[in-house]
Design a protein around this motif. Structure first.
Motif, mmCIF file in Angstrom:
data_model
loop_
_atom_site.group_PDB
_atom_site.id
_atom_site.type_symbol
_atom_site.label_atom_id
_atom_site.label_comp_id
_atom_site.label_asym_id
_atom_site.label_seq_id
_atom_site.Cartn_x
_atom_site.Cartn_y
_atom_site.Cartn_z
ATOM 1 N N ILE A 163 0.826 -1.212 0.000
ATOM 2 C CA ILE A 163 0.000 0.000 0.000
ATOM 3 C C ILE A 163 0.861 1.264 0.000
ATOM 4 C CG2 ILE A 163 -1.632 1.373 1.373
ATOM 5 C CD1 ILE A 163 -2.849 -1.351 2.294
ATOM 6 N N VAL A 164 1.903 1.276 0.839
ATOM 7 C CA VAL A 164 2.786 2.445 0.904
ATOM 8 C C VAL A 164 3.530 2.628 -0.424
ATOM 9 C CG1 VAL A 164 4.807 3.468 2.027
ATOM 10 C CG2 VAL A 164 3.049 2.339 3.404
ATOM 11 N N THR A 165 3.959 1.531 -1.032
ATOM 12 C CA THR A 165 4.662 1.608 -2.315
ATOM 13 C C THR A 165 3.753 2.171 -3.396
ATOM 14 O OG1 THR A 165 6.097 -0.259 -1.772
ATOM 15 C CG2 THR A 165 5.865 0.283 -4.095
ATOM 16 N N ILE A 166 2.506 1.691 -3.440
ATOM 17 C CA ILE A 166 1.542 2.179 -4.427
ATOM 18 C C ILE A 166 1.234 3.661 -4.189
ATOM 19 C CG2 ILE A 166 -0.880 2.006 -5.186
ATOM 20 C CD1 ILE A 166 -0.651 -1.018 -4.620
ATOM 21 N N THR A 167 1.205 4.050 -2.929
ATOM 22 C CA THR A 167 0.870 5.435 -2.572
ATOM 23 C C THR A 167 2.032 6.400 -2.817
ATOM 24 O OG1 THR A 167 -0.613 4.614 -0.838
ATOM 25 C CG2 THR A 167 0.025 6.929 -0.718
ATOM 26 N N MET A 168 3.237 5.986 -2.432
ATOM 27 C CA MET A 168 4.382 6.897 -2.477
ATOM 28 C C MET A 168 5.257 6.738 -3.719
ATOM 29 S SD MET A 168 5.629 6.948 1.523
ATOM 30 C CE MET A 168 6.830 8.238 1.160
ATOM 31 N N HIS A 169 5.304 5.538 -4.262
ATOM 32 C CA HIS A 169 6.156 5.257 -5.441
ATOM 33 C C HIS A 169 7.615 5.654 -5.205
ATOM 34 C CE1 HIS A 169 2.641 4.277 -7.860
ATOM 35 N NE2 HIS A 169 2.080 5.389 -7.450
ATOM 36 N N ASN A 170 8.086 5.431 -3.979
ATOM 37 C CA ASN A 170 9.475 5.759 -3.608
ATOM 38 C C ASN A 170 9.791 7.247 -3.746
ATOM 39 O OD1 ASN A 170 10.436 3.303 -2.698
ATOM 40 N ND2 ASN A 170 11.074 2.611 -4.712
ATOM 41 N N HIS A 171 8.781 8.088 -3.579
ATOM 42 C CA HIS A 171 8.989 9.534 -3.607
ATOM 43 C C HIS A 171 8.764 10.102 -2.210
ATOM 44 C CE1 HIS A 171 9.455 9.521 -7.870
ATOM 45 N NE2 HIS A 171 8.199 9.153 -8.117
ATOM 46 N N ALA A 172 9.761 10.802 -1.698
ATOM 47 C CA ALA A 172 9.653 11.409 -0.375
ATOM 48 C C ALA A 172 10.636 12.565 -0.272
ATOM 49 C CB ALA A 172 9.941 10.371 0.713
ATOM 50 N N ASP A 173 10.289 13.546 0.533
ATOM 51 C CA ASP A 173 11.172 14.694 0.759
ATOM 52 C C ASP A 173 12.077 14.388 1.949
ATOM 53 O OD1 ASP A 173 12.438 17.082 1.087
ATOM 54 O OD2 ASP A 173 10.625 18.264 1.477
ATOM 55 N N TYR A 174 13.301 13.948 1.660
ATOM 56 C CA TYR A 174 14.206 13.556 2.741
ATOM 57 C C TYR A 174 14.787 14.743 3.497
ATOM 58 C CZ TYR A 174 17.438 13.998 -1.270
ATOM 59 O OH TYR A 174 18.113 14.425 -2.383
ATOM 60 N N HIS A 175 14.415 15.967 3.066
ATOM 61 C CA HIS A 175 14.862 17.153 3.799
ATOM 62 C C HIS A 175 13.907 17.509 4.944
ATOM 63 C CE1 HIS A 175 17.067 17.886 -0.078
ATOM 64 N NE2 HIS A 175 18.022 18.043 0.814
ATOM 65 N N LYS A 176 12.761 16.829 5.004
ATOM 66 C CA LYS A 176 11.815 17.088 6.092
ATOM 67 C C LYS A 176 12.460 16.771 7.438
ATOM 68 C CE LYS A 176 7.335 16.570 3.800
ATOM 69 N NZ LYS A 176 6.065 15.797 3.770
ATOM 70 N N LYS A 177 12.029 17.520 8.459
ATOM 71 C CA LYS A 177 12.624 17.381 9.785
ATOM 72 C C LYS A 177 12.486 15.969 10.344
ATOM 73 C CE LYS A 177 12.873 19.726 14.239
ATOM 74 N NZ LYS A 177 12.314 20.825 15.093
ATOM 75 N N CYS A 178 11.353 15.321 10.038
ATOM 76 C CA CYS A 178 11.114 13.976 10.593
ATOM 77 C C CYS A 178 12.106 12.945 10.065
ATOM 78 C CB CYS A 178 9.682 13.523 10.293
ATOM 79 S SG CYS A 178 9.276 13.422 8.536
ATOM 80 N N PHE A 179 12.737 13.244 8.933
ATOM 81 C CA PHE A 179 13.710 12.324 8.362
ATOM 82 C C PHE A 179 15.150 12.684 8.729
ATOM 83 C CE2 PHE A 179 10.261 11.849 5.041
ATOM 84 C CZ PHE A 179 9.880 10.591 5.449
ATOM 85 N N GLN A 180 15.323 13.752 9.495
ATOM 86 C CA GLN A 180 16.668 14.196 9.886
ATOM 87 C C GLN A 180 17.132 13.450 11.134
ATOM 88 O OE1 GLN A 180 18.237 16.339 7.739
ATOM 89 N NE2 GLN A 180 16.328 15.988 6.612
ATOM 90 N N LEU A 181 18.416 13.188 11.167
ATOM 91 C CA LEU A 181 19.011 12.487 12.305
ATOM 92 C C LEU A 181 19.420 13.501 13.373
ATOM 93 C CD1 LEU A 181 19.774 9.482 12.908
ATOM 94 C CD2 LEU A 181 22.086 10.051 12.196
ATOM 95 N N SER A 182 18.921 13.313 14.589
ATOM 96 C CA SER A 182 19.267 14.224 15.683
ATOM 97 C C SER A 182 20.604 13.825 16.304
ATOM 98 C CB SER A 182 18.171 14.202 16.751
ATOM 99 O OG SER A 182 18.151 12.933 17.401
ATOM 100 N N HIS A 183 21.185 14.755 17.074
ATOM 101 C CA HIS A 183 22.457 14.469 17.750
ATOM 102 C C HIS A 183 22.279 13.349 18.782
ATOM 103 C CE1 HIS A 183 24.572 17.716 15.832
ATOM 104 N NE2 HIS A 183 23.674 18.610 16.246
ATOM 105 N N LEU A 184 21.104 13.315 19.393
ATOM 106 C CA LEU A 184 20.815 12.271 20.372
ATOM 107 C C LEU A 184 20.796 10.898 19.699
ATOM 108 C CD1 LEU A 184 20.018 11.501 23.260
ATOM 109 C CD2 LEU A 184 17.626 11.855 22.628
#
Length: 199
Positions: free
Chosen positions: A63-84
């Protein structure tokens, strides 16, 4: 070598395991209704729980593959790695064991078939899939309302969620390096275009 073969056959292995678990759950459930033997009920519940975890993961991935087709904004904060997180992953020594996990769709992360920008996006999608799996892993706890054995359902749900957590950690650990390469490639393309426009 064995891990490479597992990665290539992971889809087949998961689908075969899901079909087998569903069949086992159906057969033992029917036999329990015929013979009313306690161990058949236990087997049916166990097979049913395994079926849920396998089938759910296949469905979520699809379902996620059909919905997203491997397209995502990797600059979004939720995808960023924190120092912690960086500190935590260092403590967990992710670098040592990350390459020992199987990959469901290795072709999605192949530099020979995709740009690093596409790979970084696929990694975001993979992270989302495993995070959804983690949340849905606890749905079988509701079955304890009918069948009891809350501890058993709780342990299996936690184990399944932890398994997906490993893949979330690996995707988040690896992605910053891939993003850096993707950004370098993007900058080179921009420079190349600007040079052409100047001619």
């Amino acid at each position: 070598m064995l891990l490479e073969k597992m990665c290539l056959n992971m889809k087949r292995i998961l689908i075969s395991a899901a079909v087998s678990a569903v069949a086992a759950a159906g057969i033992t459930a029917v036999l329990y209704h015929v013979f009313h033997t306690p161990w058949l009920l236990t087997t049916a519940i166990t097979a049913g729980t395994i079926s849920y975890h396998l089938v759910m993961r296949l469905l979520v991935g699809g379902i996620v593959t059909i919905t997203m087709h491997n397209h995502a904004d990797y600059h979004k904060k939720c995808f960023q790695l924190s120092h912690l997180e960086e500190h935590l992953y260092s403590i967990l020594k992710v670098k040592r064991w990350k390459n020992h996990l199987p990959t469901y769709a290795p072709e999605s992360f192949s530099p020979e078939k995709h740009t690093f920008d596409e790979i970084a996006q696929a990694m975001c999608q993979s992270e989302i899939v495993h995070e959804i799996n983690m949340a849905l892993s606890f749905l079988p706890l509701l079955a304890s309302l009918w069948f009891g054995s809350f501890a058993v359902f709780c342990i299996t749900s936690i184990a399944a969620a932890c398994f997906d957590l490993l893949f979330v950690i690996v995707q988040r650990y690896n992605r910053p390096r891939i993003v850096k390469i993707a950004e370098k490639q993007g900058n080179r393309k921009k420079k190349g275009k600007s040079m052409i426009n100047m001619l």
